[in-house]
Structure formats: C-alpha cells, structure tokens
Design a protein around this motif. Structure first.
Motif, PDB file in Angstrom:
ATOM      1  N   UNK A  14     -41.053  23.517  53.752  1.00 49.51           N
ATOM      2  CA  UNK A  14     -41.725  24.703  54.276  1.00 49.51           C
ATOM      3  C   UNK A  14     -41.240  24.925  55.704  1.00 49.51           C
ATOM      4  N   UNK A  15     -40.012  25.417  55.801  1.00 57.82           N
ATOM      5  CA  UNK A  15     -39.372  25.635  57.092  1.00 57.82           C
ATOM      6  C   UNK A  15     -38.430  26.822  56.937  1.00 57.82           C
ATOM      7  N   UNK A  16     -38.402  27.766  57.889  1.00 58.07           N
ATOM      8  CA  UNK A  16     -37.544  28.948  57.737  1.00 58.07           C
ATOM      9  C   UNK A  16     -36.089  28.592  57.428  1.00 58.07           C
ATOM     10  N   UNK A  17     -35.562  29.181  56.382  1.00 55.75           N
ATOM     11  CA  UNK A  17     -34.170  28.963  56.004  1.00 55.75           C
ATOM     12  C   UNK A  17     -33.909  27.700  55.208  1.00 55.75           C
ATOM     13  N   UNK A  18     -34.886  26.802  55.154  1.00 52.21           N
ATOM     14  CA  UNK A  18     -34.665  25.511  54.503  1.00 52.21           C
ATOM     15  C   UNK A  18     -34.496  25.677  53.009  1.00 52.21           C
ATOM     16  N   UNK A  19     -33.679  24.812  52.439  1.00 46.28           N
ATOM     17  CA  UNK A  19     -33.449  24.852  51.006  1.00 46.28           C
ATOM     18  C   UNK A  19     -32.837  23.575  50.511  1.00 46.28           C
ATOM     19  N   UNK A  20     -32.554  23.567  49.238  1.00 52.89           N
ATOM     20  CA  UNK A  20     -31.937  22.415  48.592  1.00 52.89           C
ATOM     21  C   UNK A  20     -30.992  22.922  47.509  1.00 52.89           C
TER      22      UNK A  20
ATOM     23  N   UNK B 266     -26.096  25.753  60.629  1.00 56.61           N
ATOM     24  CA  UNK B 266     -26.334  26.176  59.244  1.00 56.61           C
ATOM     25  C   UNK B 266     -26.181  24.939  58.368  1.00 56.61           C
ATOM     26  N   UNK B 267     -27.218  24.074  58.332  1.00 51.39           N
ATOM     27  CA  UNK B 267     -27.110  22.805  57.593  1.00 51.39           C
ATOM     28  C   UNK B 267     -26.986  22.987  56.085  1.00 51.39           C
ATOM     29  N   UNK B 268     -26.514  21.956  55.422  1.00 46.49           N
ATOM     30  CA  UNK B 268     -26.401  21.944  53.965  1.00 46.49           C
ATOM     31  C   UNK B 268     -27.770  22.224  53.353  1.00 46.49           C
ATOM     32  N   UNK B 269     -27.800  23.116  52.374  1.00 49.58           N
ATOM     33  CA  UNK B 269     -29.031  23.485  51.683  1.00 49.58           C
ATOM     34  C   UNK B 269     -29.697  24.721  52.264  1.00 49.58           C
ATOM     35  N   UNK B 270     -29.500  24.976  53.551  1.00 53.30           N
ATOM     36  CA  UNK B 270     -30.171  26.101  54.190  1.00 53.30           C
ATOM     37  C   UNK B 270     -29.591  27.432  53.718  1.00 53.30           C
ATOM     38  N   UNK B 271     -30.381  28.487  53.862  1.00 52.44           N
ATOM     39  CA  UNK B 271     -29.957  29.817  53.475  1.00 52.44           C
ATOM     40  C   UNK B 271     -30.339  30.845  54.515  1.00 52.44           C
ATOM     41  N   UNK B 272     -29.671  31.975  54.465  1.00 50.68           N
ATOM     42  CA  UNK B 272     -29.925  33.077  55.384  1.00 50.68           C
ATOM     43  C   UNK B 272     -29.844  34.400  54.613  1.00 50.68           C
ATOM     44  N   UNK B 273     -30.583  35.376  55.100  1.00 55.09           N
ATOM     45  CA  UNK B 273     -30.445  36.756  54.633  1.00 55.09           C
ATOM     46  C   UNK B 273     -29.856  37.533  55.798  1.00 55.09           C
TER      47      UNK B 273
ATOM     48  N   UNK C  74     -27.449  37.406  50.796  1.00 56.14           N
ATOM     49  CA  UNK C  74     -28.132  36.118  50.927  1.00 56.14           C
ATOM     50  C   UNK C  74     -27.042  35.062  50.855  1.00 56.14           C
ATOM     51  N   UNK C  75     -27.069  34.113  51.786  1.00 54.17           N
ATOM     52  CA  UNK C  75     -26.036  33.079  51.855  1.00 54.17           C
ATOM     53  C   UNK C  75     -26.715  31.718  51.874  1.00 54.17           C
ATOM     54  N   UNK C  76     -26.192  30.774  51.077  1.00 56.39           N
ATOM     55  CA  UNK C  76     -26.681  29.395  51.120  1.00 56.39           C
ATOM     56  C   UNK C  76     -25.496  28.459  51.257  1.00 56.39           C
ATOM     57  N   UNK C  77     -25.660  27.472  52.149  1.00 54.33           N
ATOM     58  CA  UNK C  77     -24.632  26.442  52.295  1.00 54.33           C
ATOM     59  C   UNK C  77     -24.904  25.372  51.231  1.00 54.33           C
ATOM     60  N   UNK C  78     -23.908  25.121  50.374  1.00 54.31           N
ATOM     61  CA  UNK C  78     -24.051  24.164  49.278  1.00 54.31           C
ATOM     62  C   UNK C  78     -23.600  22.772  49.692  1.00 54.31           C
ATOM     63  N   UNK C  79     -22.484  22.691  50.416  1.00 59.56           N
ATOM     64  CA  UNK C  79     -22.024  21.424  50.981  1.00 59.56           C
ATOM     65  C   UNK C  79     -21.195  21.735  52.218  1.00 59.56           C
TER      66      UNK C  79
END
Length: 195
Positions: A63-69, A142-149, A158-163
């Motif tokens: 639960x953090x802005x931009x955070x993802x997996x 822009x850490x791994x897993x994070x995303x941006x609009x 929408x962009x997500x860093x995968x690795x």
C-alpha cells in the motif's frame, strides 16, 4: 471466434531495425497473451482490495504509491491512490477478481480489448524510455515492480518495471500503432529487434 487482430498492423515488422551494426540494444514485443484489468478501491477499502488482488494473483502489492509486484507473466501495481493495474495470462482474470471483490469494496474494469501491452527489454531500455517520458527510469527512481501512469504527448501510458532491463507499457489500443512507431524511432539509434 476469430483471433483478435493486433492494432500494430503493418507497423509490426519482426527482425532487426535501426543501427544494429554494433549489436541489438533492445527487444520490442507485443504482449497479446495477457488479460488487463483495472481495480479501483472505494474509500477505506484499500487493504481489502490488496488482499483480494493477492488472493487472485499471488502477488502482494504494498500500500504505497506506485508500488507493485511481478512474477513470471503476472504483474500488479498501483498507479494512483486506490487504483491498481493487474495483468495475467488468464482468460478468467476479470471473473476471478469480481468473485474476490464485492461491489461495496470497489470496481473492476476489463481493459484487455482497450489496451495494447508492449514490452521493451534490453540494456538501453531506461535510456530509450527517457527520450519519451519525463520520468527518472533509474532503478533508484523507478524500482523493480513499481508502476507509473504518464503521458507521451497525448498518449496515456501505464508503465511497470519488470526487472533491471525490462519494462511493460500499456497504451490505448487506438494509439498503439502511432506509439509503436515512435518507440521504434527512439530505439533506432541503439538498434532493436522486434519479436
């Protein structure tokens, strides 16, 4: 039922392009094997939404802005407060999320037929994307897993860093062909392969 056509049309040309004499700096692919779903949490329901996303995908999104997996071909990330982008190679992703998320908790929208998923991978991915978007693409910013609009001119992405070297980009299907060509122009300098 007929297989859906790629919105990239004649602009999708497999092979090596641009300045590939010194090697290939990037690989560009269209990911047409995934379902794309957006989930929006109602006020006060973010923990329940994140738990449901985890139950369905196995991905624990903080639960953090931009955070993802991301794991394998599955990914999820928050792109604004209470809004999440979920991607998986599953025809029933929307249905499973609807079963896990009651109407009083949030909304679910299937974006699969409205978005085009593009993967950019290679040692020059950060550099090429920095030509198009005013974002810090370094792993620190822009850490791994994070995303941006964000936007490239009027094209919402929408962009997500995968690795370390891979990003997935999601653009409106109607702009996909134009964006694909722009991405190719930006990548031409370092040489790229379309697969």
């Amino acid at each position: 039922m007929a297989e859906p056509q790629s919105p990239l049309g004649h602009t999708f040309v497999p092979g090596d392009h641009g300045n590939s004499a010194g090697g290939i700096g990037l690989v560009l692919t269209e990911r047409n094997d995934v379902s794309i779903v957006q989930v929006t949490a109602w006020r006060g329901t973010i923990p329940a939404i994140l738990a449901a996303i985890s139950d369905v995908t196995g991905l624990n999104v903080p639960d953090k802005p931009g955070a993802g997996r991301s794991a394998g071909e599955k990914s999820a990330f928050g792109f604004s407060p209470g809004r999440y982008f979920i991607v998986a190679p599953s025809d029933d992703l929307e249905e499973r999320l609807r079963k896990a998320i009651p109407l009083e908790t949030g909304t679910i929208i299937d974006l699969t037929h409205g978005r085009t998923a593009i993967r950019i991978k290679g040692p020059w991915s950060e550099w090429v994307l920095s030509k198009l978007f005013a974002i810090d693409f370094s792993e620190h910013g822009f850490p791994v897993g994070f995303g941006r609009a964000t936007l490239h001119h009027d094209i919402h992405t929408n962009i997500q860093r995968i690795d370390a070297e891979t990003f997935d980009l999601y653009v409106f299907r109607t702009f996909a062909r134009s964006f694909w060509q722009t991405l190719g122009h930006a990548a031409a300098e370092v040489g790229y392969r379309v697969e």
